[in-house]
Design a protein around this motif. Sequence first.
Motif, PDB file in Angstrom:
ATOM      1  N   GLU A  79     -71.323  69.509  39.205  1.00  0.00           N
ATOM      2  CA  GLU A  79     -72.182  69.525  40.383  1.00  0.00           C
ATOM      3  C   GLU A  79     -71.358  69.819  41.638  1.00  0.00           C
ATOM      4  O   GLU A  79     -71.771  70.581  42.521  1.00  0.00           O
ATOM      5  CB  GLU A  79     -72.871  68.167  40.527  1.00  0.00           C
ATOM      6  N   LEU A  80     -70.145  69.229  41.688  1.00  0.00           N
ATOM      7  CA  LEU A  80     -69.263  69.479  42.816  1.00  0.00           C
ATOM      8  C   LEU A  80     -68.840  70.953  42.864  1.00  0.00           C
ATOM      9  O   LEU A  80     -68.857  71.586  43.915  1.00  0.00           O
ATOM     10  CB  LEU A  80     -68.018  68.595  42.726  1.00  0.00           C
ATOM     11  N   SER A  81     -68.482  71.493  41.714  1.00  0.00           N
ATOM     12  CA  SER A  81     -68.048  72.884  41.663  1.00  0.00           C
ATOM     13  C   SER A  81     -69.122  73.827  42.165  1.00  0.00           C
ATOM     14  O   SER A  81     -68.840  74.801  42.875  1.00  0.00           O
ATOM     15  CB  SER A  81     -67.638  73.251  40.233  1.00  0.00           C
ATOM     16  N   HIS A 107     -54.606  74.284  48.575  1.00  0.00           N
ATOM     17  CA  HIS A 107     -54.084  75.422  49.334  1.00  0.00           C
ATOM     18  C   HIS A 107     -55.081  75.716  50.457  1.00  0.00           C
ATOM     19  O   HIS A 107     -56.133  76.309  50.237  1.00  0.00           O
ATOM     20  CB  HIS A 107     -53.901  76.633  48.425  1.00  0.00           C
ATOM     21  N   SER A 108     -54.746  75.251  51.643  1.00  0.00           N
ATOM     22  CA  SER A 108     -55.675  75.380  52.763  1.00  0.00           C
ATOM     23  C   SER A 108     -55.380  76.612  53.600  1.00  0.00           C
ATOM     24  O   SER A 108     -54.271  77.153  53.572  1.00  0.00           O
ATOM     25  CB  SER A 108     -55.610  74.123  53.638  1.00  0.00           C
ATOM     26  N   GLY A 115     -62.971  83.001  48.642  1.00  0.00           N
ATOM     27  CA  GLY A 115     -63.702  83.490  49.810  1.00  0.00           C
ATOM     28  C   GLY A 115     -64.248  82.419  50.719  1.00  0.00           C
ATOM     29  O   GLY A 115     -65.146  82.685  51.531  1.00  0.00           O
ATOM     30  N   CYS A 116     -63.738  81.190  50.620  1.00  0.00           N
ATOM     31  CA  CYS A 116     -64.226  80.098  51.453  1.00  0.00           C
ATOM     32  C   CYS A 116     -63.062  79.544  52.265  1.00  0.00           C
ATOM     33  O   CYS A 116     -61.946  79.390  51.757  1.00  0.00           O
ATOM     34  CB  CYS A 116     -64.833  79.008  50.573  1.00  0.00           C
ATOM     35  N   CYS A 117     -63.281  79.239  53.519  1.00  0.00           N
ATOM     36  CA  CYS A 117     -62.242  78.685  54.375  1.00  0.00           C
ATOM     37  C   CYS A 117     -62.029  77.211  54.039  1.00  0.00           C
ATOM     38  O   CYS A 117     -62.979  76.423  54.010  1.00  0.00           O
ATOM     39  CB  CYS A 117     -62.645  78.835  55.838  1.00  0.00           C
ATOM     40  N   VAL A 118     -60.776  76.835  53.783  1.00  0.00           N
ATOM     41  CA  VAL A 118     -60.435  75.451  53.466  1.00  0.00           C
ATOM     42  C   VAL A 118     -59.618  74.880  54.622  1.00  0.00           C
ATOM     43  O   VAL A 118     -58.583  75.434  55.001  1.00  0.00           O
ATOM     44  CB  VAL A 118     -59.629  75.349  52.153  1.00  0.00           C
ATOM     45  N   VAL A 119     -60.100  73.776  55.172  1.00  0.00           N
ATOM     46  CA  VAL A 119     -59.434  73.115  56.286  1.00  0.00           C
ATOM     47  C   VAL A 119     -58.969  71.741  55.829  1.00  0.00           C
ATOM     48  O   VAL A 119     -59.776  70.922  55.387  1.00  0.00           O
ATOM     49  CB  VAL A 119     -60.364  72.969  57.504  1.00  0.00           C
ATOM     50  N   ARG A 125     -56.912  65.076  40.861  1.00  0.00           N
ATOM     51  CA  ARG A 125     -56.347  66.380  40.514  1.00  0.00           C
ATOM     52  C   ARG A 125     -57.455  67.360  40.133  1.00  0.00           C
ATOM     53  O   ARG A 125     -57.399  68.547  40.488  1.00  0.00           O
ATOM     54  CB  ARG A 125     -55.351  66.252  39.370  1.00  0.00           C
ATOM     55  N   ALA A 126     -58.466  66.872  39.430  1.00  0.00           N
ATOM     56  CA  ALA A 126     -59.572  67.740  39.029  1.00  0.00           C
ATOM     57  C   ALA A 126     -60.312  68.281  40.257  1.00  0.00           C
ATOM     58  O   ALA A 126     -60.707  69.453  40.297  1.00  0.00           O
ATOM     59  CB  ALA A 126     -60.529  66.975  38.126  1.00  0.00           C
ATOM     60  N   VAL A 127     -60.474  67.438  41.277  1.00  0.00           N
ATOM     61  CA  VAL A 127     -61.153  67.892  42.500  1.00  0.00           C
ATOM     62  C   VAL A 127     -60.284  68.917  43.239  1.00  0.00           C
ATOM     63  O   VAL A 127     -60.788  69.934  43.731  1.00  0.00           O
ATOM     64  CB  VAL A 127     -61.481  66.688  43.412  1.00  0.00           C
ATOM     65  N   ILE A 128     -58.991  68.673  43.304  1.00  0.00           N
ATOM     66  CA  ILE A 128     -58.083  69.637  43.953  1.00  0.00           C
ATOM     67  C   ILE A 128     -58.142  70.981  43.235  1.00  0.00           C
ATOM     68  O   ILE A 128     -58.223  72.039  43.868  1.00  0.00           O
ATOM     69  CB  ILE A 128     -56.644  69.083  43.975  1.00  0.00           C
ATOM     70  N   ASP A 129     -58.117  70.959  41.906  1.00  0.00           N
ATOM     71  CA  ASP A 129     -58.204  72.206  41.136  1.00  0.00           C
ATOM     72  C   ASP A 129     -59.520  72.923  41.408  1.00  0.00           C
ATOM     73  O   ASP A 129     -59.566  74.158  41.489  1.00  0.00           O
ATOM     74  CB  ASP A 129     -58.065  71.905  39.636  1.00  0.00           C
ATOM     75  N   ALA A 130     -60.597  72.150  41.561  1.00  0.00           N
ATOM     76  CA  ALA A 130     -61.908  72.751  41.830  1.00  0.00           C
ATOM     77  C   ALA A 130     -61.924  73.421  43.201  1.00  0.00           C
ATOM     78  O   ALA A 130     -62.487  74.513  43.366  1.00  0.00           O
ATOM     79  CB  ALA A 130     -63.003  71.684  41.746  1.00  0.00           C
ATOM     80  N   ILE A 131     -61.306  72.793  44.196  1.00  0.00           N
ATOM     81  CA  ILE A 131     -61.240  73.387  45.532  1.00  0.00           C
ATOM     82  C   ILE A 131     -60.431  74.687  45.492  1.00  0.00           C
ATOM     83  O   ILE A 131     -60.837  75.711  46.050  1.00  0.00           O
ATOM     84  CB  ILE A 131     -60.608  72.395  46.530  1.00  0.00           C
TER      85      ILE A 131
END
Length: 409
Positions: free
Chosen positions: A9-11, A74-75, A49-53, A38-44
């Motif tokens: 759902e998060l992905s 990786h922001s 194509g999305c800006c990560v802050v 770690r799973a959430v970091i991998d998903a981010i």
Amino acid sequence: IQSEAELSELSEALRRAGVIVDALLGTGLSSPVSGLYRAVIDAINAVKGCCVVAVDVPSGVDATSGAVLGAAVHSHMTCTFGLPKRGLVNGQGATCAGKIIVIDIGIPPEFVEALDVREYFLTREDLVGALPSRSPHAHKGTFGHVLVIAGSPGMTGAAALAGQAALRTGAGLVTVAVPETLNAILETKLTEVMTLPLPDAGRGFFCMDAVRFLTKNLDGKNAVIIGPGLSRHEETQAAIRAFLADCTVPMVIDADGLNAVACDLTCLARLRSPAIVTPHPGEMARLMRCATAEVQRDRIGCSRKFATDYGVLVVLKGALTVIAAPDGSIFVNPTGNPGMATGGMGDALTGMIGGLIAQSIEPVRAAQLATFVHGSIGDLLARERAPLGILASDIIERIPAALWRCSQR
């Protein structure tokens, strides 16, 4: 998110997002990231194509060393509070942080001063007033004379670029000393820059005869640049070390000058004048007797160690150039971009540093101003054109205006 069952759902939510704000983990992280984090970091990181802050530090980055603890976000941008964190500009953290924005949260200046901070993130405000004012009665002799010792067969461009950059930075006079076999080439390439043919026995390489000739021509020189394009010819390397021991003028040692030093580090103990060394990571590895990857893992630590051990000012080039002073102070330059990864860019920077030193600017200040302006011109060109194919000559052409803007209030 409380379980891995919710990850799908998060992905899906991440794929639909326009901006992802990473506030998972903060500066207190001290052990490798695992499990759900770690799973959430991998998903981010999987989202394209999305800006990560990132908030304060990218999750998974050690805020002090810059090491990635297991996995890290990786922001594109990191908004950090109060003061920049060392881990954002060192090691793998520099790759993860993206653009760094420091947010003032009202920490009193006297509190910061009491911490005896010796690592600084350069800003334009730090460099205001760095360029001396010019008297209306000044003449070319007022702004110093730079001697550039450079060039070998196939590498005359390095000599020309360093000389032109020094002149564009405001030096009153610049002389490029090249093996006499190559002098006609430099006479053709350069107009305002003077040349000094060096004895070379018809071989086109810097040699011991040239050292004796040069030491007689140091009078009136205010800064010396040695190394760009000189070659790794055996006699040339020995001649460079001999000249370093004889020179009584502040020096910027670059490129093949550094290769000569790396073969015999004891030559630094025999220096008779202040010196700036300007290595890229590979050259720094040779100087430190280690692998390039080791340098890149701790650019700040390697730069500081070399500067304090040998009493020289270090300018370690690359993304987030590190300036290390002999007293252990560190200055990190935020300007520059990958479009500047082209031949001759280092020669231009070396020329800029030498040109500023010739104008009686302290070496550490000259290094700060040159690296910041050099990178800021590259950033301007990347915005105007594209972040690729930026030439050293493009940078040199814009030095006067950029230098003036940077140093004015």
